[in-house]
Enzyme design. Sequence first.
Site, mmCIF file in Angstrom:
data_model
loop_
_atom_site.group_PDB
_atom_site.id
_atom_site.type_symbol
_atom_site.label_atom_id
_atom_site.label_comp_id
_atom_site.label_asym_id
_atom_site.label_seq_id
_atom_site.Cartn_x
_atom_site.Cartn_y
_atom_site.Cartn_z
ATOM 1 C CD GLU A 333 48.506 123.334 -30.850
ATOM 2 O OE1 GLU A 333 48.614 124.371 -30.160
ATOM 3 O OE2 GLU A 333 48.385 122.202 -30.350
ATOM 4 C CB CYS A 334 48.997 129.407 -34.117
ATOM 5 S SG CYS A 334 48.616 131.181 -34.326
ATOM 6 N N GLY A 335 51.410 129.293 -35.520
ATOM 7 C CA GLY A 335 52.665 129.531 -36.219
ATOM 8 C C GLY A 335 53.189 128.297 -36.923
#
Length: 449
Positions: A333-335
């Site tokens: 997720e994301c990072g």
Amino acid sequence: MKIKRFMIAAPKSGSGKTMITCALLQLLKDNGKNVSSYKCGPDYIDPMFHKKVLGVPSKNLDTFFTDEKTTVQLFLDKRADGDFAVLEGVMGLYDGLGGIYEQGSSYHLAKVTQTPIILVVDAKGMGKSVLALIAGFLQYDTQHLIKGVLFNRMSKGYYDIIKPLIEKELSVKVVGYFPEQKDIGLSSRHLGLVMPDELADIKEQLDELAGRLKKTIDLDMLLDIAVEAEEITKTTNTEQMQIQNQNNTVNIAVAMDEAFCFYYEDNLRLLEKCGAKLQYFSPLHDTKLPDNCDALLLGGGYPELYAKELSENLSMRNSIKTAFKTGLPTVAECGGFMYLHTYIHNICEEDADAQNYVFGMTGALDSECHFKGKLVRFGYIELEEKHNNFLPTDEKIRAHEFHYYDSTDNGADCIATKPATGRSYDCVISHDNYWLGFPHLYYPSNPHF
């Protein structure tokens, strides 16, 4: 259940909620209270400050992510009669979904959990106008939950003048004030506050804040408001709570260090309840994935701040790339999604020196991430898969996006829908054993996930 509690809320962001919440948590802890803390909304960093004070994880509660019964259940999970709870609000008290709906607002959470509200008013640059502001918030309070007002950035001299006036005209308790703290405070960056572990003297700062606040608030009055909170009914009929603890343990490697630390506490607890053993490791400091891991979870965080160090840890990069390419089930997720890319570009593409700020990542994905200099996508979404891999047919999982980077391949295996506007777009790379993308998922919103 009888849980002593109150919520710290405010008319707007930037009013000092987190600073005052942390100081109050420290005071309650010092007074021997068995206190737990909660953050309204999808914020990751504020709960880290709560944890720094209490030494135990803080949880997120969000009435967009979960229905009212599930939200109450998550609030009461592992709580006992007589416990003390402090909830920190998000944005302005009435600011919910899309900025105009009640759902997702601090007020909705207070209403669902029957929690008294302490309204923190930043009084800098205001005189008697604070009465009009408070009066407006009281008028909008249909459930009569606002039980007290606490002024931030107000002098003692003016507080002594305005307090009796407010209590006479508005019939609300004034629990104290906090003078402007020019020598101490919590600084911010693009995704919110600077993380507590980046501040070398954070514990000393929080202790100092608590000591100063103790001198200017009526703690007994606050405790009385908390004690007067209504009993709250514990329900057990939600799908979320029907999941029984499983014994078929699988080992999930969870990235957890300075670069990857954005995890909802209830996400991790739900994984454990479903039978997972979480094996924490550091992409920054370790050389390979944990032995005998059956799956990989790469959460969000700040990989861009540690891009050089991540890039230099070639052994870990290769370990993750090899594991992913050979089929290790993975959620990123994301990072964490950014870390799976081939490169991260850490300054705007328009900058002539951009090539000097390109860092190699794992290369598990043949794509690149670029800093855009502004928010790319922001806010709540619902996600539905085009082909069923992680979700059953016609089911969605709720999530939140907040990022300044974008990918050359965001994926197109899911449809994200903005609940406030109905606008939709493609995103996420989802196949039978991996789910990769920018959205931060909230697992209790769909336990099937």
